[in-house]
Design an enzyme around this catalytic site. Structure first.
Site, PDB file in Angstrom:
ATOM      1  N   CYS A  83      17.909 -43.421  -6.293  1.00 53.96           N
ATOM      2  CA  CYS A  83      18.168 -43.202  -4.629  1.00 53.96           C
ATOM      3  C   CYS A  83      18.099 -41.628  -4.094  1.00 53.96           C
ATOM      4  CB  CYS A  83      19.615 -43.731  -4.335  1.00 53.96           C
ATOM      5  SG  CYS A  83      19.957 -45.204  -5.299  1.00 53.96           S
ATOM      6  N   HIS A 333      19.074 -47.727   3.952  1.00 54.80           N
ATOM      7  CA  HIS A 333      19.059 -47.089   2.517  1.00 54.80           C
ATOM      8  C   HIS A 333      17.598 -47.658   1.948  1.00 54.80           C
ATOM      9  CE1 HIS A 333      19.686 -45.236  -1.280  1.00 54.80           C
ATOM     10  NE2 HIS A 333      20.359 -46.058  -1.751  1.00 54.80           N
TER      11      HIS A 333
END
Length: 390
Positions: A83, A333
């Site tokens: 991420c 996200h």
């Protein structure tokens, strides 16, 4: 060594876009980021972050998207740090400029996550944790963060409601962001009453999986002078930690974030982040992650994060607004694009282009991007034109 400046930043809309591909999403971000007077022939280097969800294009994923936007032949490197992929891509771009190896560099990221099955999505999210002893043992990512949340609530006798207050705050900000995936408000009570995903986390304590892309142009001081909008990169810090949660000394702090923040603060001359920063974009993949970030980054002492959000300090009209974009919780996200997307919000805030969520004349802001459950972290401090050394 020259200073590095962001001279353009933009992103695609974040959401679910079955009609788009990772190429077209990246092109949308590239075109939104490119300053009007940019000559693509001047771009010296590119770094592209992506995890490769779905396994579409893992090898040479960077050159595929840079060729698609007209940067054929430009040296391009794919950056994979889960991420934190595009946060690290941005760090690489800054290093290339500061070292003198390049004068104008593209940093960005892209991910498509909504067109795989639930099982496949779990697999692709799980590879960012400790694969052998977490994912293959059946632990999901929400399960990993639930363990962190449970430990935190017990250690500090904190109320679960603090995580719901984080969710409500970020949804309120995201409702003002036309690029947000979940651009609607939710109340604290809504978040408290939602279905439990992994105890103590409810649905509103978890960010969505998202499609999207973001891009940033980084330039040397000399080249930046020719562009209208400039934001100085005042400090960068990065660190790694043991990937498996069970391998660490504590579940209630992310040591990689703490070390990355300290390095960035030293470089930027930030003595007290609570007063020296005007806003922050922090990695809130789960609501507990935002609370931990407050403490890891020195916004408050250990055990005081619940009070910080409860007292409104991190609200958009508070002393230190956090996640004015809506954060991962509301804006979304898309793993590989998240770090660059945080930089887009910082650039917009510091150049006065944040629309309905614009803060009053911010001078200094921070972005904080975490890979997995804390196996990697990267922090940037940005300054508006005319501040300090800018």
């Amino acid at each position: 060594m020259t200073d590095a400046y962001i001279v353009g930043a933009g992103q695609s809309s974040f959401g679910s876009f079955p009609e788009e591909t990772y190429r077209t999403l990246f092109r949308e971000a590239y075109e939104a980021a490119a300053p009007a007077d940019l000559d693509p022939g001047d771009v010296d280097e590119a770094f592209v972050g992506t995890l490769g969800v779905g396994g579409r294009q893992i090898g040479l994923a960077g050159p595929v998207v840079t060729e698609h936007v007209g940067l054929h032949g430009v040296p391009c490197t794919r950056v994979e740090n889960a991420c934190a992929a595009s946060g690290y891509a941005l760090r690489q771009a800054v290093m290339a400029v500061e070292s003198g190896m390049a004068d104008l560099v593209l940093a960005g990221g892209v991910e498509v996550m909504t067109d795989t099955s639930a099982e496949a999505t779990k697999y692709w999210l799980g590879v960012s944790g400790e694969t052998e002893w977490e994912r293959m043992a059946g632990t999901t990512f929400s399960g990993v963060y639930a363990q962190m949340a449970d430990a935190y609530l017990r250690e500090y006798d904190a109320p679960r409601r603090a995580m719901s207050e984080v969710a409500a705050k970020n949804h309120a900000n995201g409702a003002k962001n036309p690029k947000a995936h979940l651009g609607f408000e939710c109340s604290v009570d809504d978040a408290e009453a939602a279905s439990v995903v992994a105890d103590p986390l409810t649905l509103y304590h978890c960010c969505p999986t998202t499609d999207g892309a973001a891009a940033v142009f980084v330039a040397s001081e000399e080249v930046a002078a020719s562009f209208d909008d400039r934001v100085r990169v005042a400090g960068v810090g990065a660190a790694s930690d043991r990937v498996g949660l069970f391998q660490r000394d504590t579940y209630t702090a992310v040591e990689a974030s703490e070390r990355a923040g300290e390095t960035a603060y030293d470089a930027a001359g930030v003595a007290d982040p609570r007063t020296d920063l005007d806003f922050a974009e922090v990695h809130d993949c789960f609501a507990i992650a935002e609370l931990l970030a407050y403490e890891d980054l020195g916004f408050c002492d250990r055990g005081e994060a619940a009070a910080l959000v409860g007292d409104g300090v991190t609200a958009i009209d508070g002393d230190l607004p956090v996640n004015t974009s809506g954060g991962l919780k509301s804006k979304g996200h898309p793993i590989g694009a998240t770090g660059a997307g945080q930089a887009v919000e910082a650039f917009d805030q510091l150049t006065g282009n944040a629309g309905d969520r614009q803060l009053d004349d911010p001078e200094r802001g921070l972005t904080h991007n975490v890979g997995g459950s804390g196996g990697a972290a990267v922090v940037h401090v940005f300054e508006a034109e005319g501040v300090s050394g800018a």
